[in-house]
Write an enzyme that holds these catalytic residues in place. Structure first.
Site, mmCIF file in Angstrom:
data_model
loop_
_atom_site.group_PDB
_atom_site.id
_atom_site.type_symbol
_atom_site.label_atom_id
_atom_site.label_comp_id
_atom_site.label_asym_id
_atom_site.label_seq_id
_atom_site.Cartn_x
_atom_site.Cartn_y
_atom_site.Cartn_z
ATOM 1 N N HIS A 1 0.665 -1.262 0.153
ATOM 2 C CA HIS A 1 0.286 0.230 0.169
ATOM 3 C C HIS A 1 0.289 1.335 -0.186
ATOM 4 O O HIS A 1 1.948 1.433 0.478
ATOM 5 C CB HIS A 1 -0.978 0.187 1.032
ATOM 6 C CG HIS A 1 -0.637 0.124 2.988
ATOM 7 N ND1 HIS A 1 0.113 0.700 3.107
ATOM 8 C CD2 HIS A 1 -0.097 -1.038 3.606
ATOM 9 C CE1 HIS A 1 0.407 1.275 4.426
ATOM 10 N NE2 HIS A 1 0.568 -0.256 4.602
ATOM 11 N N ASP B 1 0.008 4.312 0.900
ATOM 12 C CA ASP B 1 -0.776 5.649 1.964
ATOM 13 C C ASP B 1 -0.089 5.228 2.898
ATOM 14 O O ASP B 1 1.066 4.079 3.292
ATOM 15 C CB ASP B 1 -1.739 5.717 2.083
ATOM 16 C CG ASP B 1 -2.861 4.310 2.287
ATOM 17 O OD1 ASP B 1 -1.769 3.513 2.040
ATOM 18 O OD2 ASP B 1 -3.204 4.553 3.326
ATOM 19 N N GLU C 1 -4.942 1.601 2.871
ATOM 20 C CA GLU C 1 -4.851 0.230 3.785
ATOM 21 C C GLU C 1 -5.267 1.185 4.901
ATOM 22 O O GLU C 1 -5.933 0.462 5.877
ATOM 23 C CB GLU C 1 -3.872 -0.266 3.186
ATOM 24 C CG GLU C 1 -3.535 -1.429 4.256
ATOM 25 C CD GLU C 1 -3.246 -1.402 5.874
ATOM 26 O OE1 GLU C 1 -3.125 -2.461 6.069
ATOM 27 O OE2 GLU C 1 -2.400 -0.821 6.092
ATOM 28 N N GLU C 2 -4.561 2.173 5.178
ATOM 29 C CA GLU C 2 -4.375 2.544 6.575
ATOM 30 C C GLU C 2 -5.957 3.480 6.826
ATOM 31 O O GLU C 2 -5.582 2.859 8.209
ATOM 32 C CB GLU C 2 -3.276 3.562 6.848
ATOM 33 C CG GLU C 2 -1.969 3.504 6.524
ATOM 34 C CD GLU C 2 -1.262 2.679 7.322
ATOM 35 O OE1 GLU C 2 -2.699 2.085 8.486
ATOM 36 O OE2 GLU C 2 0.174 2.318 7.840
#
EC number: 3.5.1.14
Length: 451
Positions: free
Chosen positions: A111, A113, A178-179
């Site tokens: 990911h 981010d 994702e975060e």
């Protein structure tokens, strides 16, 4: 006798000289200064990526995508941009396999981010990728998880340089968000036609750093992530009056019950009765109530609505999911106290359980991963992920997924201040990643039986 004595002296000198040369060699490898890392192209590329501030919640992914497209072009990977949600791109890089059979592909997930930072809590600016005298590179994303994505690319770069080529397709995928749960990334991707067409057999994703030499943690599953919001409603009135079942009173009753449960779970771990993977983790993340004013809150008005948010991590079984759903409805947010609840994010199947991947040699993908580690005299330590990753979407689709960050001897600092990655450990992790891609990409045998 003189001749024999001379031979003994010569052998002794040779041994001393050999030891001296060995020490010099070890010194060259392990006692180098950061100036050597400064000139390493892989380190330079890693630090460049770290300097791109893909920070939640308002992420501009374009600079990161442009950088990654440039890397793919240098290496010789085909690329495809997929965008299910505007300005939230998924970048897919592909190394086509040589087999004409429809072998399942290998997917390496990362990911783009990263979580926010408190700049004043950092030793160095969090997007400067400063490297200190120990070779530690300080930057947000240096562990979670830009490091893993760059290991993928550097491993492929090395393999291509050797003339190696896979028999099955190898995909590197870079996803957004994702975060914050991944709804607009993997949440859209895993049920899509685009994902189906890739015929994925195994996904590698982020894992946990190992604090030990010659071992790697491998996450074969993870707890369910439940982001719970509880709301209490009550009458409003003057702050000088007692009301029965006010919103604040009812919320604090619930918080007391949640904290008691939290303490009981912590006690199970501290006593050794259960491991961290076996217990429910619940942590308060926000409390919202009151009437704001320009310089604070109205102090003589009782709020009619109080909300509280909690991050829960639930062991991946239907029984535990049923147990927690009942506890929330009956004890933490009972309707009888004018309370309600909802989830902003919740990972589970329709049956309530969260699927896991088999971490033993009955699973060919595990066996191949273990063979990769054995090439470097390393062992694998299977464990249940305590946090949440994109792997949860993959496993719900019935695709195997392992979480492994090929990192040793670096303290885990995910989401923490002063997150860093040691440059030498990064380079060593690339070697492990080379072995993994080699094992997975070159395997053309049966997936039902390897041994």
């Amino acid at each position: 006798m003189e001749s024999l004595r001379f031979q003994k002296l010569s052998c002794s000198r040779v041994r001393k000289l050999s030891l001296l040369l060995l020490l010099c060699f070890c010194s060259e490898i392990w006692c180098r200064g950061p100036e050597d890392l400064e000139q390493n192209p892989a380190i330079q590329r890693f630090r460049t990526y770290l300097r791109i501030p893909t920070v939640q919640p308002d992420v501009d992914y374009e600079e990161a995508v442009e950088f990654l497209l440039g890397q793919a072009k240098q290496i010789g990977l085909s690329t495809r941009r997929i965008e299910f949600v505007s300005k939230k791109p998924i970048l897919l890089m592909t190394w086509k396999g040589s087999s004409e059979e429809k072998l399942q592909s290998v997917m390496l997930n990362s990911h783009m981010d990263v979580v926010p930072v408190e700049k004043d809590k950092w030793k160095y600016p969090p997007f400067e990728a400063h490297m200190d005298e120990n070779g530690d590179i300080f930057a947000r994303g240096s562990q979670d998880m830009k490091v893993v994505g760059m290991m993928y690319l550097e491993a492929i770069r090395i393999l291509k340089g050797k003339g190696w080529a896979p028999v099955r397709d190898v995909h590197v995928v870079w996803v957004p968000d994702e975060e914050i749960g991944g709804d607009d990334g993997w949440g859209k991707f895993y049920t899509s036609r685009e994902f189906d067409e890739l015929n994925v057999g195994i996904v590698l994703d982020e894992g946990d750093d190992s604090l030990f030499n010659n071992s790697y943690f491998v996450n074969y599953g993870e707890k369910a992530t439940w982001w719970l919001v509880i709301q209490a409603i009550g009458v409003t009135g003057h702050g000088s009056i007692y009301f029965d079942n006010s919103a604040s009173e009812n919320m604090f009753k619930s918080i007391a019950s949640i904290n008691a449960f939290r303490d009981s779970q912590k006690a199970l771990v501290r006593s050794g009765e259960k491991s961290p993977e076996e217990v429910v983790v619940v942590n308060s993340v926000f409390l919202k109530s009151g009437s704001p004013t320009p310089d604070g809150f109205t102090m003589n008005v009782q709020p009619s609505v109080v909300e509280a948010g909690f991050d829960l991590r639930i062991p991946p079984s239907k029984e535990m999911a049923d147990f927690m759903n009942k506890r929330i409805a009956e004890e933490w947010a009972p309707k009888g106290r004018n309370m309600s609840f909802y989830f902003t994010f919740k990972t589970e199947t329709k049956e309530g359980a969260v699927p896991t991947t088999t971490p033993d040699d009955s699973n060919p993908w595990w066996y191949l991963l273990r063979m990769a580690a054995s090439k470097l005299n390393a062992t694998l330590i299977p464990r249940l992920q305590t946090g949440g990753t994109d792997s949860s979407f993959v496993r719900i689709r019935g695709v195997d997924a392992f979480g492994i960050s090929a990192i040793q001897n670096v303290p885990p600092l995910y989401h923490d201040h002063n997150e860093f990655m040691n440059g030498y450990e990064f380079l060593r992790g690339i070697n492990m990643t080379v072995e993994i891609v080699d094992q997975y990409g070159s395997f053309s045998g049966s997936l039902h039986r390897v041994m």
